[in-house]
Motif scaffolding. Structure first.
Motif, PDB file in Angstrom:
ATOM      1  N   ARG A  95      -2.251  -8.663   7.699  1.00  0.00           N
ATOM      2  CA  ARG A  95      -1.798  -8.914   6.328  1.00  0.00           C
ATOM      3  C   ARG A  95      -2.485 -10.143   5.739  1.00  0.00           C
ATOM      4  N   ASP A 178      12.002  -6.382  -3.514  1.00  0.00           N
ATOM      5  CA  ASP A 178      10.728  -5.977  -2.925  1.00  0.00           C
ATOM      6  C   ASP A 178      10.962  -5.144  -1.656  1.00  0.00           C
ATOM      7  N   ALA A 183       8.746   0.513  -6.036  1.00  0.00           N
ATOM      8  CA  ALA A 183       7.316   0.258  -6.279  1.00  0.00           C
ATOM      9  C   ALA A 183       7.089  -1.227  -6.541  1.00  0.00           C
ATOM     10  N   ASP A 184       5.865  -1.655  -6.288  1.00  0.00           N
ATOM     11  CA  ASP A 184       5.469  -3.050  -6.497  1.00  0.00           C
ATOM     12  C   ASP A 184       4.037  -3.035  -7.033  1.00  0.00           C
ATOM     13  N   GLN A 200      -2.926  -3.725  -7.926  1.00  0.00           N
ATOM     14  CA  GLN A 200      -2.581  -2.979  -6.717  1.00  0.00           C
ATOM     15  C   GLN A 200      -1.283  -2.232  -6.987  1.00  0.00           C
ATOM     16  N   ASP A 202       2.005  -0.340  -4.785  1.00  0.00           N
ATOM     17  CA  ASP A 202       2.650   0.093  -3.564  1.00  0.00           C
ATOM     18  C   ASP A 202       3.852   0.911  -4.022  1.00  0.00           C
ATOM     19  N   GLY A 203       4.029   2.142  -3.549  1.00  0.00           N
ATOM     20  CA  GLY A 203       5.165   2.955  -3.989  1.00  0.00           C
ATOM     21  C   GLY A 203       4.729   3.994  -5.011  1.00  0.00           C
TER      22      GLY A 203
END
Ligand code: UDP
Length: 239
Positions: A95, A178, A183-184, A200, A202-203
């Motif tokens: 990460r 989060d 989603a993020d 970006q 995510d989700g």
């Protein structure tokens, strides 16, 4: 539902930390906090605490990383072991390697690297406390640290995320949102031109939700930009 997941995230129009859907967490930015760095910044954003230090342009080691046409921008995103609830194992992990790269790519779009061939510009981003959104906080702090080092750049880069909870698009997720959200969407912009420097996702979001999320994050970036400018004005004077 996952263990520990709240039943509702928005109650009477307010989120679990009392914010409205389009409200950012409180942000404090201070430039020039470290004596030994060429430029530095301390940033608090909700429960995130971030220190950024910039060195350079300076001689590059190892030499094989030198670029004949520009400076090598090297970014080091690191989370302190005490920055999260479950102690984070010290040392690099996937990460932090990924986030270092994401932050570097974002900053590369504004720093005039071609002015300093064969040198290094090193930016250290230390996450002292994390509460979601640390990459955005890191980019925001790093760009103030680079400006504080006097390195020429097109623009400061502000960054802010938006996301989706309880089926609703909101700005600047904190950790509970989060962890359990749908989603993020972290975003960074170049304010003067409106260009997107980072995007970006995510989700899952529908196209409409995505557009709403992008608009909210861009609006958040503009608020963050004002705080960045205030911090530099405070350090260097001016109107
Ligand atoms: N986090 C954590 N332990 C870790 C990594 C992350 O508790 O080892 C938490 C931390 O609060 C972080 C959040 O998860 O801010 C979200 O992490 P993500 O990878 O989405 O990046 P960020 O939102 O911080 O940019």
């Amino acid at each position: 539902m996952k263990v520990g997941e709240p039943e509702e995230f928005i109650i009477d129009g307010k989120r679990l930390d009392g914010r409205a859907p389009d409200e950012l967490r409180p942000i404090k930015i201070e430039a020039g906090v470290l004596e030994r760095a060429d430029g530095s910044c301390y940033l608090e954003w909700g429960g995130n605490k971030v220190l950024a230090a910039c060195y350079g342009p300076r001689e590059i080691h190892p030499k094989h990383e030198a670029r004949s046409d520009r400076a090598a921008l090297r970014t080091y995103y690191r989370m302190a072991p005490f920055s999260v609830n479950d102690r984070k194992r010290p040392g690099p992990d996937r990460r932090s390697v990924e986030l270092s790269k994401v932050i570097r790519n974002t900053l590369e779009s504004v720093v005039f690297l071609h002015l300093f061939p064969m040198t290094a510009i090193d930016v250290y981003i230390e996450i002292l406390q994390a509460q979601a959104g640390t990459r955005c906080a890191g980019i925001t702090a790093a760009s103030v640290a680079i400006a504080d080092a006097g390195i020429p750049m097109k623009e400061l880069i502000p960054s802010c995320a938006s996301g989706k909870i309880d089926g609703k698009v909101v700005v600047d997720l904190f950790d509970t949102e989060d962890n359990y959200g749908e989603a993020d969407v972290p975003v960074a912009i170049i304010p003067r031109t409106g260009e997107i420097a980072l995007l970006q996702m995510d989700g899952n979001l529908t196209q409409e939700e995505f557009e709403e999320a992008l608009n909210l994050a861009v609006k958040g970036c503009k608020d963050v930009y004002e705080k960045q400018k205030e911090a530099l004005m405070k350090r260097y004077g001016g109107e």
